[in-house]
Design a protein around this motif. Structure first.
Motif, PDB file in Angstrom:
ATOM      1  N   GLY A 142      99.761 108.817 141.196  1.00 34.20           N
ATOM      2  CA  GLY A 142      99.692 110.282 141.094  1.00 34.20           C
ATOM      3  C   GLY A 142      98.401 110.750 140.442  1.00 34.20           C
ATOM      4  N   ALA A 194      95.287 112.896 142.047  1.00 32.95           N
ATOM      5  CA  ALA A 194      94.796 114.146 141.426  1.00 32.95           C
ATOM      6  C   ALA A 194      93.296 114.033 141.142  1.00 32.95           C
ATOM      7  CB  ALA A 194      95.560 114.420 140.139  1.00 32.95           C
ATOM      8  N   PHE A 232      99.965 117.134 144.642  1.00 30.93           N
ATOM      9  CA  PHE A 232     101.079 118.080 144.534  1.00 30.93           C
ATOM     10  C   PHE A 232     102.423 117.330 144.600  1.00 30.93           C
ATOM     11  CE2 PHE A 232     104.282 120.708 146.649  1.00 30.93           C
ATOM     12  CZ  PHE A 232     104.322 121.820 145.810  1.00 30.93           C
ATOM     13  N   THR A 233     102.534 116.397 145.545  1.00 34.11           N
ATOM     14  CA  THR A 233     103.774 115.635 145.725  1.00 34.11           C
ATOM     15  C   THR A 233     104.139 114.867 144.451  1.00 34.11           C
ATOM     16  OG1 THR A 233     103.153 115.372 148.026  1.00 34.11           O
ATOM     17  CG2 THR A 233     104.901 113.956 147.248  1.00 34.11           C
ATOM     18  N   TYR A 234     103.134 114.169 143.874  1.00 26.48           N
ATOM     19  CA  TYR A 234     103.408 113.367 142.671  1.00 26.48           C
ATOM     20  C   TYR A 234     103.603 114.256 141.439  1.00 26.48           C
ATOM     21  CZ  TYR A 234     102.822 108.818 144.815  1.00 26.48           C
ATOM     22  OH  TYR A 234     103.017 107.704 145.574  1.00 26.48           O
ATOM     23  N   ALA A 235     102.871 115.381 141.383  1.00 27.43           N
ATOM     24  CA  ALA A 235     102.973 116.271 140.221  1.00 27.43           C
ATOM     25  C   ALA A 235     104.358 116.909 140.135  1.00 27.43           C
ATOM     26  CB  ALA A 235     101.901 117.358 140.290  1.00 27.43           C
ATOM     27  N   GLN A 236     105.058 117.010 141.253  1.00 26.22           N
ATOM     28  CA  GLN A 236     106.414 117.577 141.253  1.00 26.22           C
ATOM     29  C   GLN A 236     107.345 116.775 140.349  1.00 26.22           C
ATOM     30  OE1 GLN A 236     107.018 117.841 145.573  1.00 26.22           O
ATOM     31  NE2 GLN A 236     107.491 120.006 145.285  1.00 26.22           N
ATOM     32  N   SER A 237     107.084 115.464 140.250  1.00 30.21           N
ATOM     33  CA  SER A 237     107.920 114.635 139.363  1.00 30.21           C
ATOM     34  C   SER A 237     107.184 114.307 138.061  1.00 30.21           C
ATOM     35  CB  SER A 237     108.340 113.356 140.093  1.00 30.21           C
ATOM     36  OG  SER A 237     107.212 112.700 140.611  1.00 30.21           O
ATOM     37  N   SER A 274     108.109 122.390 141.590  1.00 30.79           N
ATOM     38  CA  SER A 274     106.958 122.840 142.374  1.00 30.79           C
ATOM     39  C   SER A 274     105.976 123.680 141.553  1.00 30.79           C
ATOM     40  CB  SER A 274     107.434 123.651 143.572  1.00 30.79           C
ATOM     41  OG  SER A 274     108.204 122.839 144.412  1.00 30.79           O
ATOM     42  N   GLN A 302     105.335 123.362 138.361  1.00 31.86           N
ATOM     43  CA  GLN A 302     104.561 122.414 137.566  1.00 31.86           C
ATOM     44  C   GLN A 302     103.477 121.750 138.440  1.00 31.86           C
ATOM     45  OE1 GLN A 302     106.768 119.020 136.174  1.00 31.86           O
ATOM     46  NE2 GLN A 302     105.189 118.438 134.704  1.00 31.86           N
ATOM     47  N   ALA A 303     103.867 121.412 139.666  1.00 34.60           N
ATOM     48  CA  ALA A 303     102.928 120.757 140.573  1.00 34.60           C
ATOM     49  C   ALA A 303     101.772 121.693 140.928  1.00 34.60           C
ATOM     50  CB  ALA A 303     103.646 120.308 141.838  1.00 34.60           C
ATOM     51  N   THR A 328      99.527 121.974 137.930  1.00 34.97           N
ATOM     52  CA  THR A 328      98.718 120.753 137.752  1.00 34.97           C
ATOM     53  C   THR A 328      97.541 120.737 138.719  1.00 34.97           C
ATOM     54  OG1 THR A 328     100.695 119.546 137.078  1.00 34.97           O
ATOM     55  CG2 THR A 328      98.810 118.227 137.758  1.00 34.97           C
TER      56      THR A 328
END
Lengths: 349, 49
Positions: A52, A56, A222-227, B10, B12-13, B16
């Protein structure tokens, strides 16, 4: 003393590492997650955070790289747009192939062999092209044949290249399938495909490649930041170094010959293929030494290639300015340039 | 870190990715200003002028 929860020494390490990666990324349009993710894994970060944060970081660096290449007029938006749509569709197809192979229990073996084979194959093809006149003829023959296919709509790309949009879409789709299948960004496939398959000049292929990586990197981050799997302090310090490196790398593409870019690119790919093969063999047979060899090879190649790129640019700058005073750096540079030029010329003749 | 743990999913994503994007743009502009000020001096120094 800590900044954003990180000690000064570690912050300096990440900034220095970012500088190194940024130089390679700005120059080649690849090498971001390829280097950052293994480094974070070695440092003990969980694999999801390593991937992740790597994504980024690639996103941030590619934003800077793409803007820099745009300033140099080295981005083709039509090409990037078609490639992005085609690759997104292709990645979904590639994932389906992986799920099918997982059901047969053969996924790991086939993916690893394909990854090493592709890295080595593309590396050897690029090396052959950089080192021989006949290689140039072969690649331009292929590009000529591709450009001769007149399936409408035809699009004109930067560098005066006119090619069918359907062909670009098909190439992007094929690379997307391979990216989804191998689980990689696809930069190392996209750049040679644009150069050899479509006949796009190397500098424009790099710039367009970076724009495409920006889009896919944003989606991946974005996909990894969701978790919550993005370590922002790590990404922040890496970016601090890579922003400067990407500026240097992108600027150097203007100074270094196209054949030199191809030569360095091939060296990175070949080192990568040996490193991945060594890592996989080490894991399968439980030989720790092979894993160490893999890590040393990846970081050693990155350090050597980025140094060679910067030295080549310094040589070019000094070569363009005859009549200046001779000092020790100039002498070392001149010796390097003579060796370098002699190698390329003797092989190509 | 950065207060992002207070939000989730979402949002938070997006925050980020937005932070990384903002840092990238800031660095691009900052290093750009630096290189336009000092770039030629450095190139001349490296070039031996």
């Amino acid at each position: 003393m800590a900044i954003f929860g990180m000690g000064l020494t570690m912050a300096a390490v990440f900034i220095g590492f970012g500088l190194l990666i940024g130089t390679l990324f700005g120059f080649f349009g690849m090498g971001g997650s390829f280097l950052v993710t293994p480094a974070l894994l070695v440092m003990g970060y969980p694999s999801t955070v390593a991937v992740g944060s790597g994504l980024a970081f690639v996103f941030g660096t590619s934003v800077i790289g793409a803007l820099r290449h745009r300033d140099h007029g080295q981005v083709d938006y039509k090409l990037a747009g078609i490639m992005t749509v085609a690759m997104t569709l292709g990645i979904e197809g590639g994932k389906s192939v992986v799920f099918f192979l997982e059901a047969t229990g053969m996924a790991d073996l086939i993916i690893n062999v394909a990854y090493v084979g592709l890295l080595a194959g593309v590396g050897l093809l690029t090396l052959r092209d950089a080192w021989s006149d006949s290689g140039d003829d072969t690649s331009s023959d292929l590009a000529d044949r591709v450009q001769a296919i007149r399936i409408p709509p035809m699009v004109t790309l930067r560098g005066g290249v006119r090619v069918s949009a359907a062909i670009i879409f098909a190439v992007g789709l094929a690379i997307g399938v391979l990216s989804g299948f191998l689980g990689v960004g696809g930069g190392f496939l996209l750049m040679p495909a644009m150069m050899y398959g479509l006949g796009v000049p190397a500098a424009i292929a790099v710039g367009t490649d970076i724009l495409q990586i920006t889009i896919s990197g944003a989606f991946g981050a974005f996909t990894y930041a969701q978790s919550g799997a993005v370590a922002l302090p790590v990404v922040g310090f890496l970016l601090l170094g890579s922003a400067l490196g990407a500026r240097i790398g992108a600027g150097v593409t203007k100074l270094v010959d196209e054949d030199e870019i191809k030569g360095y690119f091939a060296a990175m790919l070949l080192a990568g293929s040996i490193a991945v093969a060594s890592n996989k063999l080490g894991n399968v047979y439980g030989i720790e030494l092979l894993n160490t060899v893999s890590t040393v090879l990846i970081f050693g190649a990155a350090l050597l290639v980025s140094s060679a790129v910067v030295i080549a640019a310094v040589c070019r700058l000094r070569g363009d300015r005859p009549g200046h005073g001779v000092n020790s750096l100039h002498r070392r540079c001149a010796q390097y340039c003579v060796r370098h030029t002699t190698t390329f010329e003797s092989v190509s003749r | 870190m950065f207060g992002l743990e207070l939000i989730s999913g979402s949002v938070q994503a997006i925050a980020t990715v937005g932070l990384v994007f903002a840092e990238a743009i800031t660095l691009y502009v900052g290093y750009g200003a630096l290189s336009s000020t000092l770039g030629q001096v450095i190139i001349d120094a490296v070039g031996g002028d």
